[in-house]
Design an enzyme around this catalytic site. Sequence first.
Site, PDB file in Angstrom:
ATOM      1  N   GLU A   1      52.886  12.910  -0.291  1.00  0.00           N
ATOM      2  CA  GLU A   1      51.553  12.473   0.158  1.00  0.00           C
ATOM      3  C   GLU A   1      50.475  13.450  -0.322  1.00  0.00           C
ATOM      4  O   GLU A   1      49.391  13.042  -0.753  1.00  0.00           O
ATOM      5  CB  GLU A   1      51.544  12.332   1.678  1.00  0.00           C
ATOM      6  CG  GLU A   1      52.427  11.161   2.134  1.00  0.00           C
ATOM      7  CD  GLU A   1      52.574  11.078   3.630  1.00  0.00           C
ATOM      8  OE1 GLU A   1      53.025  12.079   4.233  1.00  0.00           O
ATOM      9  OE2 GLU A   1      52.239  10.041   4.213  1.00  0.00           O
TER      10      GLU A   1
ATOM     11  N   GLU B   1      61.079   9.715   5.754  1.00  0.00           N
ATOM     12  CA  GLU B   1      60.578   9.455   7.116  1.00  0.00           C
ATOM     13  C   GLU B   1      61.295   8.307   7.824  1.00  0.00           C
ATOM     14  O   GLU B   1      61.689   8.426   8.991  1.00  0.00           O
ATOM     15  CB  GLU B   1      59.070   9.157   7.083  1.00  0.00           C
ATOM     16  CG  GLU B   1      58.207  10.376   6.797  1.00  0.00           C
ATOM     17  CD  GLU B   1      57.940  10.595   5.322  1.00  0.00           C
ATOM     18  OE1 GLU B   1      58.706  10.074   4.483  1.00  0.00           O
ATOM     19  OE2 GLU B   1      56.972  11.301   5.003  1.00  0.00           O
TER      20      GLU B   1
HETATM   21  N1  COA Z   1      60.545  21.622   8.040  1.00  0.00           N
HETATM   22  C1  COA Z   1      60.843  22.866   8.468  1.00  0.00           C
HETATM   23  N2  COA Z   1      61.646  23.714   7.794  1.00  0.00           N
HETATM   24  C2  COA Z   1      62.163  23.276   6.628  1.00  0.00           C
HETATM   25  C3  COA Z   1      61.910  22.001   6.123  1.00  0.00           C
HETATM   26  C4  COA Z   1      61.052  21.142   6.886  1.00  0.00           C
HETATM   27  N3  COA Z   1      60.720  19.913   6.464  1.00  0.00           N
HETATM   28  N4  COA Z   1      62.575  21.840   4.962  1.00  0.00           N
HETATM   29  C5  COA Z   1      63.226  22.993   4.744  1.00  0.00           C
HETATM   30  N5  COA Z   1      62.992  23.868   5.760  1.00  0.00           N
HETATM   31  C6  COA Z   1      63.525  25.230   5.911  1.00  0.00           C
HETATM   32  C7  COA Z   1      64.980  25.204   6.377  1.00  0.00           C
HETATM   33  O1  COA Z   1      65.041  25.056   7.785  1.00  0.00           O
HETATM   34  C8  COA Z   1      65.445  26.569   5.903  1.00  0.00           C
HETATM   35  O2  COA Z   1      64.978  27.552   6.788  1.00  0.00           O
HETATM   36  P1  COA Z   1      65.970  28.775   7.237  1.00  0.00           P
HETATM   37  O3  COA Z   1      66.268  29.495   5.946  1.00  0.00           O
HETATM   38  O4  COA Z   1      65.124  29.555   8.190  1.00  0.00           O
HETATM   39  O5  COA Z   1      67.172  28.141   7.832  1.00  0.00           O
HETATM   40  C9  COA Z   1      64.686  26.746   4.587  1.00  0.00           C
HETATM   41  O6  COA Z   1      63.571  25.870   4.645  1.00  0.00           O
HETATM   42  C10 COA Z   1      65.508  26.403   3.375  1.00  0.00           C
HETATM   43  O7  COA Z   1      66.000  25.076   3.548  1.00  0.00           O
HETATM   44  P2  COA Z   1      67.569  24.708   3.519  1.00  0.00           P
HETATM   45  O8  COA Z   1      67.729  23.430   4.274  1.00  0.00           O
HETATM   46  O9  COA Z   1      68.393  25.880   3.950  1.00  0.00           O
HETATM   47  O10 COA Z   1      67.765  24.499   1.964  1.00  0.00           O
HETATM   48  P3  COA Z   1      68.796  23.490   1.276  1.00  0.00           P
HETATM   49  O11 COA Z   1      68.768  23.810  -0.173  1.00  0.00           O
HETATM   50  O12 COA Z   1      70.109  23.507   1.976  1.00  0.00           O
HETATM   51  O13 COA Z   1      68.159  22.032   1.509  1.00  0.00           O
HETATM   52  C11 COA Z   1      66.408  20.367   1.597  1.00  0.00           C
HETATM   53  C12 COA Z   1      66.879  21.705   1.003  1.00  0.00           C
HETATM   54  C13 COA Z   1      64.961  20.110   1.164  1.00  0.00           C
HETATM   55  C14 COA Z   1      67.318  19.247   1.111  1.00  0.00           C
HETATM   56  C15 COA Z   1      66.496  20.444   3.138  1.00  0.00           C
HETATM   57  O14 COA Z   1      65.835  21.627   3.551  1.00  0.00           O
HETATM   58  C16 COA Z   1      65.880  19.282   3.856  1.00  0.00           C
HETATM   59  O15 COA Z   1      66.448  18.200   3.899  1.00  0.00           O
HETATM   60  N6  COA Z   1      64.689  19.508   4.468  1.00  0.00           N
HETATM   61  C17 COA Z   1      64.036  18.517   5.284  1.00  0.00           C
HETATM   62  C18 COA Z   1      63.330  17.483   4.407  1.00  0.00           C
HETATM   63  C19 COA Z   1      62.671  16.418   5.241  1.00  0.00           C
HETATM   64  O16 COA Z   1      63.297  15.612   5.905  1.00  0.00           O
HETATM   65  N7  COA Z   1      61.294  16.410   5.207  1.00  0.00           N
HETATM   66  C20 COA Z   1      60.480  15.371   5.752  1.00  0.00           C
HETATM   67  C21 COA Z   1      60.225  15.441   7.174  1.00  0.00           C
HETATM   68  S1  COA Z   1      59.279  13.974   7.698  1.00  0.00           S
END
Ligand code: COA
Length: 239
Positions: free
Chosen positions: A116, A136
């Site tokens: 977005e 989402e």
């Molecule tokens: N909100 C808050 N924190 C987030 C985040 C989010 N949307 N996306 C990533 N982070 C944080 C993780 O909690 C992690 O923090 P930590 O190191 O303190 O545990 C850090 O960023 C690294 O992310 P991590 O998940 O460990 O990396 P990964 O390589 O295993 O996975 C993603 C990467 C992007 C696939 C995964 O982080 C993810 O699915 N994030 C959420 C995406 C999402 O659903 N966003 C939309 C919300 S409407």
Amino acid sequence: MTKEPTVIYEKRDGGVAVLTLNRPSALNAFNVQMRDEIHEALTAVRDDDDVRGLLVRGAGERAFCAGADLTEFGSAPSQAIARSVRWERDVWGLWLSITKPMVAAIHGYCLGSGIEIASVCDVRIASDDAVFGMPEVGLGLIPAAGGTQLLPRLLGQGRALDLLLTGHRFTAPEALRYGLVSQVVSRDILERRALDTLHTMLGAPSEALAAAKRTVSDGLDLPLAAALALERRIGMTLA
Ligand code: COA
């Protein structure tokens, strides 16, 4: 305790400002603090005559922006409240109202609000490692920052619904094919290419850039005949 800034805003040469989403340890997830700091930076972009164009990018190696901050969703009384809090300052309305050109340089994860944020920019350039997705609906929500409206306008209804309803992750070459980004480059030249693109735009007079942006965005909301009349009217102001 002072909080680390979630946004870095800098002015560069040639009328360019750079807005960097700056929560690399959370993959630049969009939280309420970031909302307020983006609002402040965008107000500067709008009001500062020295700034003629904006580059938007993400800090760190791994992401442009991994979407809304999921931890804030957990801390609010409900997801609906968490989302309405984000609307208390109309960042997206402000963003869309700015008539200076904006380019998003996208690397790594670009999910949900990341798409977005990129979509309110005029031009999106991705590095070949970028990964996109709109998660989402799979989380029981819908996008809250224009995703349901901007994506159909950018990509067409069918493609937008495909991305929104399946939430599937897609690559930079796919984003190029869908028309979400207009260029894919290697990571080492992403920022240079985005800045060059912005500088090319800034070779044109600001009034013409603003008029082109306004005509395209306002015209999309009008029937064709009215949109063509709008083009004539705005074109006359430049003559
Ligand atoms: N909100 C808050 N924190 C987030 C985040 C989010 N949307 N996306 C990533 N982070 C944080 C993780 O909690 C992690 O923090 P930590 O190191 O303190 O545990 C850090 O960023 C690294 O992310 P991590 O998940 O460990 O990396 P990964 O390589 O295993 O996975 C993603 C990467 C992007 C696939 C995964 O982080 C993810 O699915 N994030 C959420 C995406 C999402 O659903 N966003 C939309 C919300 S409407």
